[in-house]
Write an enzyme that holds these catalytic residues in place. Structure first.
Site, short mmCIF file in Angstrom:
data_model
loop_
_atom_site.label_atom_id
_atom_site.label_comp_id
_atom_site.label_asym_id
_atom_site.label_seq_id
_atom_site.Cartn_x
_atom_site.Cartn_y
_atom_site.Cartn_z
N HIS A 122 0.87 -1.18 0.00
CA HIS A 122 0.00 0.00 0.00
C HIS A 122 0.91 1.23 0.00
O HIS A 122 2.02 1.17 0.54
CB HIS A 122 -0.85 -0.04 1.28
CG HIS A 122 -1.88 1.02 1.40
ND1 HIS A 122 -1.58 2.30 1.81
CD2 HIS A 122 -3.21 1.00 1.18
CE1 HIS A 122 -2.70 3.01 1.85
NE2 HIS A 122 -3.71 2.26 1.47
N ASP A 199 3.28 -4.60 7.93
CA ASP A 199 2.06 -3.80 7.83
C ASP A 199 0.88 -4.77 7.93
O ASP A 199 0.58 -5.50 6.99
CB ASP A 199 2.06 -3.06 6.48
CG ASP A 199 0.75 -2.33 6.22
OD1 ASP A 199 -0.17 -2.41 7.06
OD2 ASP A 199 0.65 -1.68 5.16
N GLN A 202 -4.37 -5.13 6.85
CA GLN A 202 -5.38 -6.01 6.25
C GLN A 202 -5.33 -7.43 6.81
O GLN A 202 -6.05 -8.31 6.33
CB GLN A 202 -5.20 -6.07 4.72
CG GLN A 202 -5.37 -4.75 4.02
CD GLN A 202 -6.79 -4.19 4.12
OE1 GLN A 202 -7.74 -4.88 4.49
NE2 GLN A 202 -6.94 -2.92 3.80
N LYS A 225 -10.23 -0.49 10.45
CA LYS A 225 -10.37 -1.59 9.50
C LYS A 225 -10.74 -2.89 10.21
O LYS A 225 -10.80 -3.95 9.61
CB LYS A 225 -9.08 -1.78 8.71
CG LYS A 225 -8.80 -0.64 7.74
CD LYS A 225 -7.55 -0.89 6.96
CE LYS A 225 -7.06 0.35 6.23
NZ LYS A 225 -7.84 0.69 5.05
N CYS A 363 -4.87 2.45 -3.68
CA CYS A 363 -3.63 2.95 -3.06
C CYS A 363 -2.48 1.98 -3.22
O CYS A 363 -1.65 1.81 -2.31
CB CYS A 363 -3.83 3.29 -1.58
SG CYS A 363 -4.99 4.60 -1.31
N1 PMP Z 1 -1.62 -0.65 4.79
C1 PMP Z 1 -2.56 -1.34 4.14
C2 PMP Z 1 -2.24 -2.72 3.63
C3 PMP Z 1 -3.83 -0.78 3.96
O1 PMP Z 1 -4.77 -1.47 3.31
C4 PMP Z 1 -4.08 0.52 4.46
C5 PMP Z 1 -5.42 1.20 4.28
N2 PMP Z 1 -6.06 0.96 3.07
C6 PMP Z 1 -3.05 1.17 5.13
C7 PMP Z 1 -1.84 0.57 5.28
C8 PMP Z 1 -3.24 2.55 5.69
O2 PMP Z 1 -4.18 2.53 6.71
P1 PMP Z 1 -4.75 3.90 7.30
O3 PMP Z 1 -5.29 4.66 6.12
O4 PMP Z 1 -5.84 3.45 8.23
O5 PMP Z 1 -3.64 4.59 7.98
#
Ligand code: PMP
Length: 405
Positions: A122, A199, A202, A225, A363
């Site tokens: 991401h 990270d 997910q 999430k 993203c």
């Molecule tokens: N890492 C991953 C794999 C994500 O899917 C996301 C959010 N789509 C993020 C980081 C960032 O999360 P946040 O926008 O809640 O900071």
């Protein structure tokens, strides 16, 4: 097994019509809905204990502080960290990664050093490293992945060298749904004494995560999430590593002593929690964790696995659907293309039918570039989704395909 109807009753937002159709929410990777207990916990906080924490001698201040630290304790238990002070509250996974990139970079990264990430990250796990590398004169190295969305582990092994300072990799891809073999990724890095950030944004909503078993140095995720409030993130860090890093932001809460000549910093976790935190939502997150604990993450994982299999079977039966990323190890997310229909057009029509799906690059633009596509349609599952919703979704998809024929 999970009693999905009982669970659905806990989520007021799900019971509504959009454009005269029942809402089917399949955008859980972007954010999940919140159970009523979480909404009530936030409201109750403001109604009964609102007060700043860690600084007041009065009753409300003490109550708020106790509840806040209880949240931290619950997070520790939830991801099986060794110490409570290894849990840092941030505003989201993005801030957690920025914290490590900023502090680690300043302390440990020099010209010519390398940071290794994967090609399926991401943007939140790309851009902070990119900026830090540019500042420090370091280089970003990328682990490629196979067309089915699995990391090329041989290429990864070859990327690791004496200049590698840190590996940062996603546990589950938000664009492809792949569950990466993070335990192997970590073990290989450790073989060379390299720390690893995972990270987990997910992953944590879909499976039991045990940071001690993974043995990663850092693990990041977002409450929103995983059925918790927005504006709350977690950084787990091994005590030894958090102690080695300089503060990220500075100000109140994080200091021990301040004079105009010099300031000294507080102990963990406060060293990384400058300013007033998002107490209300962190208490909402406490309610989330209690809620998830009563259901059980293993049961949630088993239920979602069934749901995922069902969705994949139904999608594979549609000849015009091409899955983007097809690893057998997957959680939460299914990305696909529909022959002859732009993802955005499909998403717009599906929305009018009541289906909330995501279209675009999610993203993860580099992932789309690798496949040479502008984006995908993505459905992402949560514990309140049902087989019936997925049947309705694939029926609707067939109608969309007919419409564009
Ligand atoms: N890492 C991953 C794999 C994500 O899917 C996301 C959010 N789509 C993020 C980081 C960032 O999360 P946040 O926008 O809640 O900071």
């Amino acid at each position: 097994m999970v009693d999905v109807e009982k669970i659905r009753a806990d989520f007021p937002i799900l019971h509504q019509q959009v454009y005269n159709n029942p809402l089917v929410y399949l955008d859980n990777a972007a954010t999940t809905q919140k159970p009523e207990v979480v909404i009530n916990a936030v409201r109750d906080y403001y109604l009964t204990v609102n007060s700043n924490i860690h600084r007041s001698v009065h009753y409300l201040g003490q109550q708020a502080t106790l509840a806040f630290e209880e949240s931290r304790q619950l997070v520790r238990e939830f991801i099986h960290a060794r110490h409570q002070h290894e849990i840092i509250f941030t505003k989201g996974a993005t801030e957690s990664i920025n914290l490590v990139a900023g502090s680690f970079g300043r302390q440990f990264v020099r010209e010519g050093d390398e940071i290794v990430i994967s090609a399926m990250e991401h943007h939140a796990n790309i851009v902070p490293w990119q900026l830090m590398c540019a500042e420090r004169g370091a280089n970003l190295r990328i682990i490629p992945f196979h067309p089915n969305g699995e990391l090329m582990m041989d290429a990864y092994r070859e990327l690791l060298n004496d200049n590698t300072r840190l590996v940062a990799v996603t546990h589950v891809s938000n664009a492809l749904g792949t569950i990466n073999p993070v335990k192997d990724v970590i073990a290989l890095a450790h073989g060379r004494g390299i720390p690893v950030l995972v990270d987990g944004a997910q992953a944590v909503p879909h499976m039991k995560v045990d940071v001690m078993e993974l043995d990663c140095e850092f693990y990041c995720f977002s409450a929103h999430k995983m059925y918790g409030p927005m504006g709350v993130g977690i950084l787990y860090g091994k005590e030894e590593w958090l102690n080695k890093l300089p503060p990220y932001q500075s100000g109140g809460e994080m200091i021990r002593n301040v004079t105009f000549e010099k300031s000294t910093f507080g102990d963990l976790p406060f060293k990384f929690e400058a300013g007033t935190p998002n107490v209300a939502d962190i208490l909402g997150f406490r309610a989330t964790l209690l809620y998830l604990n009563t259901i059980g993450m293993n049961r949630i994982a088993a239920y979602e696995e069934e749901l995922m299999k069902h969705a994949l079977d139904r999608l594979r039966a549609i000849p015009q659907v091409r899955l983007v990323g097809d690893s057998p190890h997957r959680a939460g997310v299914i990305s696909f293309l529909i022959e002859g229909i732009h993802p955005y057009d499909a998403g717009t029509v599906l929305d009018k039918m009541g289906f909330a799906v995501r279209t675009g690059h999610h993203c993860a633009q580099p992932v789309m570039d690798i496949y040479g596509i502008p984006g995908t349609v993505r459905i992402s599952l949560g514990l309140y989704n049902t087989r019936e919703e997925l049947n309705a979704f694939t029926d609707a998809l067939n109608r969309v395909i007919e419409m564009f024929r």
